[in-house]
Design an enzyme around this catalytic site. Structure first.
Site, PDB file in Angstrom:
ATOM      1  N   TYR A   1      -1.390  -1.309  10.785  1.00  0.00           N
ATOM      2  CA  TYR A   1      -1.591  -1.384   9.015  1.00  0.00           C
ATOM      3  C   TYR A   1      -0.207  -0.896   8.582  1.00  0.00           C
ATOM      4  O   TYR A   1       0.250  -1.417   7.671  1.00  0.00           O
ATOM      5  CB  TYR A   1      -3.134  -0.634   8.491  1.00  0.00           C
ATOM      6  CG  TYR A   1      -2.685  -1.177   7.252  1.00  0.00           C
ATOM      7  CD1 TYR A   1      -3.642  -2.011   6.897  1.00  0.00           C
ATOM      8  CD2 TYR A   1      -2.107   0.179   6.271  1.00  0.00           C
ATOM      9  CE1 TYR A   1      -4.093  -2.390   5.330  1.00  0.00           C
ATOM     10  CE2 TYR A   1      -2.567  -0.020   4.662  1.00  0.00           C
ATOM     11  CZ  TYR A   1      -3.762  -0.865   4.439  1.00  0.00           C
ATOM     12  OH  TYR A   1      -4.008  -1.406   3.177  1.00  0.00           O
TER      13      TYR A   1
ATOM     14  N   SER B   1       0.762  -0.967   0.226  1.00  0.00           N
ATOM     15  CA  SER B   1      -0.273  -0.073   0.019  1.00  0.00           C
ATOM     16  C   SER B   1       0.962   1.293  -0.148  1.00  0.00           C
ATOM     17  O   SER B   1       2.189   1.061   0.023  1.00  0.00           O
ATOM     18  CB  SER B   1      -1.137   0.354   1.476  1.00  0.00           C
ATOM     19  OG  SER B   1      -1.525   1.070   1.876  1.00  0.00           O
TER      20      SER B   1
END
Ligand SMILES: NC(=O)c1ccc[n+]([C@@H]2O[C@H](COP(=O)([O-])OP(=O)(O)OC[C@H]3O[C@@H](n4cnc5c(N)ncnc54)[C@H](OP(=O)(O)O)[C@@H]3O)[C@@H](O)[C@H]2O)c1
Length: 318
Positions: A176, A164
Site C-alpha cells: 500500500y 494518501s
C-alpha cells in the site's frame, strides 16, 4: 518586527484565499472521469459533481455498483465498468470516454480506485501480495492515465491522483505505502511534463477515513489470514502474543480513529477540478495535517521512535 511578520503572513493567506476562490467557467460542459465509483470517495465525488451540474463519467468495478450509483444521480451521469488491472478493460473504457467527450476533450481524470490489502508486516507477506496491491493502485493508475492523457491534453484539463498520507510516511508494511509513494513520484514528474500543455496535476493525500477500505472486521480477518499462511519460522520469531497485540492495536486504537466525514476528501478533489488555481497537494483530515505530515518532516530517528513505540515486541526480539 512581529507585527510586520503577522501582517505578511495575513496578507499571504488573504491572497491565497482570493486566488483559490476563483472557479473555472462553463462547468456544466465539462466531463470528468472517475475510477472506483462503487463506494467511498469515488462514489461521493461522482454524486457531488453531478449535483454541481458537471458531466460525470463514473467507472465502477462492478455493474451492481454502477446501477446503484445511477439510481442516486441525474441522467447526465453515465457509468462504465472498469477493472484497472486489465488492459482490455482500460482500452474499452478509454474508447467509451472518447465517444462521449468528442472534440471537447476530457476536463478531469480522477484516479481514485484502490485497495489496501493484503497489508501486514512485510516479512509476513509474499511477493504476490505486493504485486496485487501495486497492480491496482499504481500500475492500474498509470495505465488509465496514459490511455486518457490525449483527451485531457485536448481539454487542457486536470489529472487528480488519489495518494494518501501513506505516500508521505510508510506506516504499514505491504504494497500500500509503496504504491502511494509511487503515485507521488509519478504525479510529480507528470505535473512538470504536462505544464507546457496547460494541464494541471493535483495529488490528494487523505488521512484515515471510514470507507470500505477501512472496514475493521475485514482488515482483522485479512491480517489473520496472512498470519495463518506465514512460514513457521515467522510465527516463531513474532509469536502468537505479537499477533494478538497487533490485532488489538488495529481494532482498538488505529481503525476507530477513522473519520466519517468523507466530504473533507471529496471537497479537495472538487477544488482540484473546479478552481482556476488548484493546489499541487491537498492533505485531508486532521490526522494528516497535524500528525502524519509533520511527522514525515521530522528527523527519521524521531519518527521511527514514535512509530515503533506503539508496536508490540516480537517474541525473539533482542
Ligand atoms: N479510506 C481512507 O482512509 C483512505 C486514505 C487515504 C487514501 N485513500 C485512497 O482513496 C481511494 C479510494 O478509496 P476509499 O477509501 O474510498 O475505499 P473504497 O470505498 O474501497 O473505494 C475503492 C474503490 O476502488 C474500487 N476498486 C477496487 N479494485 C479495483 C480495480 N481493480 N479496478 C477498478 N476499481 C477498483 C472499489 O470497488 P469495489 O467497491 O467494488 O471493491 C471501490 O469502488 C483509494 O485510492 C485509497 O487508497 C483512502
Amino acid at each position: 518586527m512581529w507585527l510586520y511578520l503577522a501582517v505578511l503572513v495575513g496578507l499571504y493567506y488573504l491572497v491565497r484565499w482570493h486566488r483559490e476562490r476563483q472557479v473555472v467557467s462553463h462547468l456544466r460542459d465539462k466531463y470528468v472521469f472517475i475510477t472506483g465509483c462503487d463506494s467511498g470517495f469515488g462514489n461521493l465525488l461522482a454524486r457531488q459533481l453531478d449535483m454541481r451540474g458537471m458531466r460525470v463519467l463514473a467507472a465502477c468495478l462492478t455493474e451492481k455498483g454502477a446501477e446503484q450509483l445511477r439510481a442516486q444521480t441525474s441522467d447526465r451521469l453515465e457509468t462504465v465498468t472498469l477493472d484497472v488491472t486489465k488492459t482490455e478493460s482500460i482500452s474499452a473504457a478509454a474508447q467509451w470516454v472518447k465517444e462521449r467527450v468528442g472534440d471537447r476533450g476530457l476536463w478531469g481524470l480522477v484516479n481514485n480506485a484502490g485497495i489496501s490489502e493484503p497489508s501486514a508486516l512485510n516479512e509476513w507477506l509474499t511477493k504476490q501480495d505486493f504485486v496485487t496491491t501495486l497492480d491496482v493502485n499504481l500500475l492500474g493508475m498509470i495505465e488509465v492515465t496514459l490511455s486518457l492523457l490525449p483527451l485531457v491534453r485536448k481539454a487542457r484539463g486536470r489529472v487528480v491522483n488519489v495518494s494518501s498520507i501513506a505516500g508521505r510516511l510508510s506506516i504499514i508494511g505491504g504494497g500500500y505505502s509503496i504504491s502511494k509513494y509511487g503515485i507521488e513520484a509519478f504525479s510529480d514528474s507528470l505535473r512538470r511534463e504536462l505544464a507546457p500543455f496547460g494541464v494541471k496535476v493535483a495529488i490528494i493525500e487523505p488521512g484515515a477515513f471510514k470507507t470500505n477500505m477501512n472496514n475493521t472486521e475485514r482488515i482483522l480477518l485479512n491480517v489473520q489470514a496472512v498470519w495463518d499462511r506465514a512460514r513457521p519460522e515467522i510465527k516463531e520469531i513474532y509469536g502468537e502474543k505479537y499477533l494478538a497485540s497487533y490485532l488489538k492495536l488495529l481494532s482498538s486504537r488505529l481503525l476507530p480513529e477513522c473519520k466519517e466525514n468523507l466530504s473533507e476528501v471529496t471537497d479537495c478533489m472538487e477544488h482540484a477540478l473546479t478552481a482556476c488555481h488548484p493546489r499541487t497537494r491537498y492533505s485531508a483530515g486532521w490526522d494528516a495535517k497535524l500528525f502524519y505530515l509533520p511527522m514525515s518532516y521530522m528527523p527519521t530517528f524521531l519518527g521511527d521512535t514514535i512509530l515503533t513505540w506503539v508496536l508490540p515486541r516480537p517474541a525473539k526480539a533482542l
